[in-house]
Design an enzyme around this catalytic site. Structure first.
Site, mmCIF file in Angstrom:
data_model
loop_
_atom_site.group_PDB
_atom_site.id
_atom_site.type_symbol
_atom_site.label_atom_id
_atom_site.label_comp_id
_atom_site.label_asym_id
_atom_site.label_seq_id
_atom_site.Cartn_x
_atom_site.Cartn_y
_atom_site.Cartn_z
ATOM 1 N N ARG A 1 26.372 27.947 3.624
ATOM 2 C CA ARG A 1 26.673 26.597 3.145
ATOM 3 C C ARG A 1 27.813 25.977 3.957
ATOM 4 N NH1 ARG A 1 27.856 27.444 -2.865
ATOM 5 N NH2 ARG A 1 28.321 25.228 -2.694
ATOM 6 N N SER B 1 30.720 48.184 -3.938
ATOM 7 C CA SER B 1 29.663 47.380 -4.542
ATOM 8 C C SER B 1 30.110 46.806 -5.875
ATOM 9 C CB SER B 1 28.422 48.245 -4.771
ATOM 10 O OG SER B 1 27.919 48.634 -3.520
ATOM 11 N N ARG C 1 0.806 -1.227 0.000
ATOM 12 C CA ARG C 1 0.000 0.000 0.000
ATOM 13 C C ARG C 1 0.837 1.275 0.000
ATOM 14 N NH1 ARG C 1 -4.140 0.085 4.524
ATOM 15 N NH2 ARG C 1 -3.152 -1.746 5.452
ATOM 16 N N SER D 1 8.677 -4.764 15.118
ATOM 17 C CA SER D 1 8.472 -4.685 13.680
ATOM 18 C C SER D 1 9.124 -3.426 13.140
ATOM 19 C CB SER D 1 6.984 -4.644 13.331
ATOM 20 O OG SER D 1 6.412 -5.903 13.575
ATOM 21 N N TYR E 1 28.456 37.148 -2.724
ATOM 22 C CA TYR E 1 28.952 35.783 -2.584
ATOM 23 C C TYR E 1 30.344 35.789 -1.968
ATOM 24 C CZ TYR E 1 30.713 31.135 -3.670
ATOM 25 O OH TYR E 1 31.257 29.879 -3.555
ATOM 26 N N ALA F 1 27.523 45.468 -1.650
ATOM 27 C CA ALA F 1 26.423 44.799 -2.350
ATOM 28 C C ALA F 1 26.883 44.320 -3.715
ATOM 29 C CB ALA F 1 25.255 45.760 -2.506
ATOM 30 N N ASN G 1 1.281 1.395 7.076
ATOM 31 C CA ASN G 1 1.034 0.606 5.870
ATOM 32 C C ASN G 1 0.810 1.455 4.641
ATOM 33 O OD1 ASN G 1 0.919 -2.128 7.058
ATOM 34 N ND2 ASN G 1 -0.713 -1.192 8.251
HETATM 35 C C1 UD1 Z 1 0.219 -9.176 13.493
HETATM 36 C C2 UD1 Z 1 -0.241 -10.146 14.562
HETATM 37 C C3 UD1 Z 1 -1.546 -9.614 15.186
HETATM 38 C C4 UD1 Z 1 -1.339 -8.219 15.717
HETATM 39 C C5 UD1 Z 1 -0.810 -7.302 14.611
HETATM 40 C C6 UD1 Z 1 -0.455 -5.955 15.157
HETATM 41 C C7 UD1 Z 1 0.530 -12.329 13.812
HETATM 42 C C8 UD1 Z 1 0.116 -13.608 13.224
HETATM 43 N N1 UD1 Z 1 -0.450 -11.430 13.997
HETATM 44 O O1 UD1 Z 1 -0.731 -9.237 12.462
HETATM 45 O O2 UD1 Z 1 -1.940 -10.464 16.223
HETATM 46 O O3 UD1 Z 1 -2.552 -7.707 16.231
HETATM 47 O O4 UD1 Z 1 0.379 -7.872 14.033
HETATM 48 O O5 UD1 Z 1 -0.101 -5.103 14.121
HETATM 49 O O6 UD1 Z 1 1.672 -12.124 14.126
HETATM 50 N N2 UD1 Z 1 6.457 -10.064 8.466
HETATM 51 C C9 UD1 Z 1 7.600 -10.718 8.097
HETATM 52 N N3 UD1 Z 1 7.499 -11.943 7.507
HETATM 53 C C10 UD1 Z 1 6.302 -12.533 7.297
HETATM 54 C C11 UD1 Z 1 5.133 -11.860 7.679
HETATM 55 C C12 UD1 Z 1 5.250 -10.635 8.274
HETATM 56 O O7 UD1 Z 1 8.709 -10.205 8.276
HETATM 57 O O8 UD1 Z 1 6.304 -13.632 6.767
HETATM 58 C C13 UD1 Z 1 6.571 -8.756 9.101
HETATM 59 C C14 UD1 Z 1 5.821 -7.672 8.377
HETATM 60 O O9 UD1 Z 1 6.652 -7.030 7.432
HETATM 61 C C15 UD1 Z 1 5.448 -6.730 9.498
HETATM 62 C C16 UD1 Z 1 5.289 -7.651 10.695
HETATM 63 O O10 UD1 Z 1 5.971 -8.837 10.358
HETATM 64 O O11 UD1 Z 1 6.503 -5.823 9.785
HETATM 65 C C17 UD1 Z 1 3.840 -7.944 11.029
HETATM 66 O O12 UD1 Z 1 3.246 -8.562 9.918
HETATM 67 P P1 UD1 Z 1 1.772 -8.216 9.480
HETATM 68 O O13 UD1 Z 1 1.412 -9.008 8.286
HETATM 69 O O14 UD1 Z 1 1.591 -6.754 9.426
HETATM 70 O O15 UD1 Z 1 0.978 -8.779 10.723
HETATM 71 P P2 UD1 Z 1 -0.543 -8.615 10.989
HETATM 72 O O16 UD1 Z 1 -1.289 -9.463 10.030
HETATM 73 O O17 UD1 Z 1 -0.871 -7.187 11.038
#
Ligand code: UD1
Ligand code: MG
Length: 477
Positions: A350, A422, A17, A113, A383, A397, A240
């Site tokens: 600068r 100037s 997104r 995250s 300058y 100036a 997102n």
């Molecule tokens: C997750 C939680 C949910 C919580 C929510 C809060 C799980 C299953 N669910 O859901 O309970 O309420 O976060 O925001 O954990 N990512 C990876 N690898 C993957 C999948 C995801 O690195 O295979 C990373 C994503 O980039 C992201 C984070 O993990 O940074 C969370 O993943 P996302 O898909 O946003 O989790 P939610 O479905 O929102």
């Protein structure tokens, strides 16, 4: 004794997104990639190491992590930042499984995250303390609209204990009515976490390995699971979309502005203030509306910044006044504005501009890699590049230093008390001797002696009774 903390940062997701070529976790918030904020928080916790899970945009994310390794945390401890690729991405549980071999058994693992940038270190510290090296501790929050989140299911007997996290898509109607949600942040004793990670399956609505299922396995095995509830949605807010990024940016800026005002800084309007770096302010600093500060900026006592200035990597000393619409960017060399100096409106400083005490730099004056000693003035349209300017010099100036011959830069030395008229061109390398005067409109190519008047323009002549050409009279029709 507190358990060592190892941090896992999930950063493999795609961020569809955002509609951007840049990986989501590298999108900037307050001038810094979101992942950089998370790493800085980990450093502030004195985490032993960070393991970043990469996937989408892995090469760029890994390069960024490499650039951050060794960056100092708040406690002065260097940050150790490793990366592990998750390919393909089979869910959050699968993500943390990839990191497991890197996590020593004696620690507490904190799962964060890369797209949740504004969690505060003290909140995480409390979560680690709640884990105590023997419990799984979940950071939770009540939402009026919990749609999409994992729900915190507590003991049916009415007790407080957490029984499970149920993902929205897997939840029953009754569970969907629960407002307490999992934030995505947990702290768990590493040895136990590894044990429960190994038990995960993808038998659920999304056919993913859910990290949240470790709670079910922990409860089944008798490991206590506790929830630490925060009231502060900003700390757990993920990004997102550009709309969410902008909303969090505003919140981050509001917090930065408030922190400065608590220190006594007078912001004309905290909603029209932006900080993308660090701003250190002494007492009685005033900042008018619409200013942007980047990199490292220091403002001394009583400094006043006019409206709509952009100031990066600069030290502005006590009592200096920066008038509106001034642009200062010290880059890697920095800019110094001395005590009581007056700069702008519409001035540009600068890299390497160093202004002494009481220097005046006026409108449409550009200064680069030049030192101006106390009391020097360049008030209009000028300058100064690669110049050393003595005390009390008055720089007229429209005058410029011609510092660049097309291949090399050369220095101009203007000794104390020189007056440059100037519209002069000072062709470097050049020294103007102390106390000398340069007549307006001169192009100076040779050193001038101290105390002398130096003029290089052609002498004025006046032709008496000069008849201007006149148009021929129109013939009458
Ligand atoms: C997750 C939680 C949910 C919580 C929510 C809060 C799980 C299953 N669910 O859901 O309970 O309420 O976060 O925001 O954990 N990512 C990876 N690898 C993957 C999948 C995801 O690195 O295979 C990373 C994503 O980039 C992201 C984070 O993990 O940074 C969370 O993943 P996302 O898909 O946003 O989790 P939610 O479905 O929102
Ligand atoms: Mg998901």
């Amino acid at each position: 004794m507190a358990h060592p903390v190892d941090v896992v940062i999930m950063a493999a997701g795609k961020g569809t997104r955002m509609k951007s070529r840049l990986p989501k976790v590298l999108q900037r918030l307050a001038g810094r990639p979101m992942l950089g904020h998370v790493l800085a928080t980990a450093a502030a916790l004195a985490a032993r190491r960070c393991v970043v899970i990469t996937g989408h945009g892995a090469t760029e994310v890994e390069a960024f992590c490499a650039s951050q390794t060794g960056a100092e945390g708040q406690n002065g401890l260097p940050l150790i930042c490793e990366t592990v690729r998750q390919e393909p991405q089979l869910g959050t549980g699968h993500a943390v499984q990839q990191a497991a071999p890197r996590l020593p058994d004696d620690g507490v693992t904190l799962v964060l995250s890369g797209d949740v940038p504004l969690t505060q270190a003290d909140t995480l510290q409390a979560l680690v303390a709640a884990s105590g090296g023997e419990r799984i501790a979940l950071l939770t929050i009540d939402f009026d609209d919990p749609t999409g989140y994992g729900r915190i299911v507590r003991d049916a007997a009415g007790g407080d204990a957490v029984r499970a996290i149920v993902e929205h898509k897997d939840a029953t109607e009754a569970q969907r009515a629960i407002r307490e949600c999992y934030s995505g942040i947990m702290a768990a004793p590493t040895a136990l976490l590894k044990k429960y990670l190994a038990l995960l399956d993808d038998d659920n609505a999304q056919k993913e390995f859910y990290l949240t299922d470790v709670v079910r396995h922990a409860v089944a095995a008798g490991t206590p699971v506790v929830a630490l509830k925060t009231q502060d949605a900003t700390q757990v807010a993920g990004v997102n979309s550009p709309v969410q990024l902008a909303a969090l940016e505003r919140e981050a800026q509001r917090r930065a502005a408030e922190a400065l005002m608590v220190q006594g800084v007078r912001l004309a309007d905290p909603a029209r203030f932006d900080l993308r770096g660090t701003l250190d302010c002494a007492q009685d600093v005033e900042i008018d509306v619409g200013c942007l500060f980047e990199g490292q900026v220091t403002l001394g006592e009583g400094v006043r910044i006019g409206a709509h200035c952009v100031i990066a990597n600069a030290r502005i000393e006590a009592g200096a006044v920066i008038h509106p619409f001034t642009h200062i960017d010290g880059g890697s060399q920095g800019v110094v504005v001395g005590p009581g100096a007056l700069v702008g409106p519409y001035a540009r400083l600068r890299p390497g501009a160093q202004l002494g005490a009481g220097v005046h730099i006026g409108n449409f004056v550009e200064v680069k890699n030049s030192q101006l000693a106390a009391g020097a003035k360049a008030n209009h349209l000028a300058y100064l590049g690669d110049a050393t300017v003595g005390e009390r010099v008055n720089y007229g100036a429209g005058s410029i230093t011609a510092n660049y011959d097309g291949a090399n830069k050369h220095r101009t030395v203007i000794e104390a008390d020189v007056h440059v008229g100037s519209n002069c061109v000072l062709v470097a390398p050049l020294t103007l001797g102390a106390g000398g005067t340069v007549g307006g409109g001169s192009t100076i190519t040779k050193d001038t002696p101290p105390g002398a008047l130096s003029v290089s323009r052609s002498r004025q002549i006046s032709v008496p009774d000069w008849q201007r050409p006149a148009k021929a009279a129109k013939p009458s029709s």
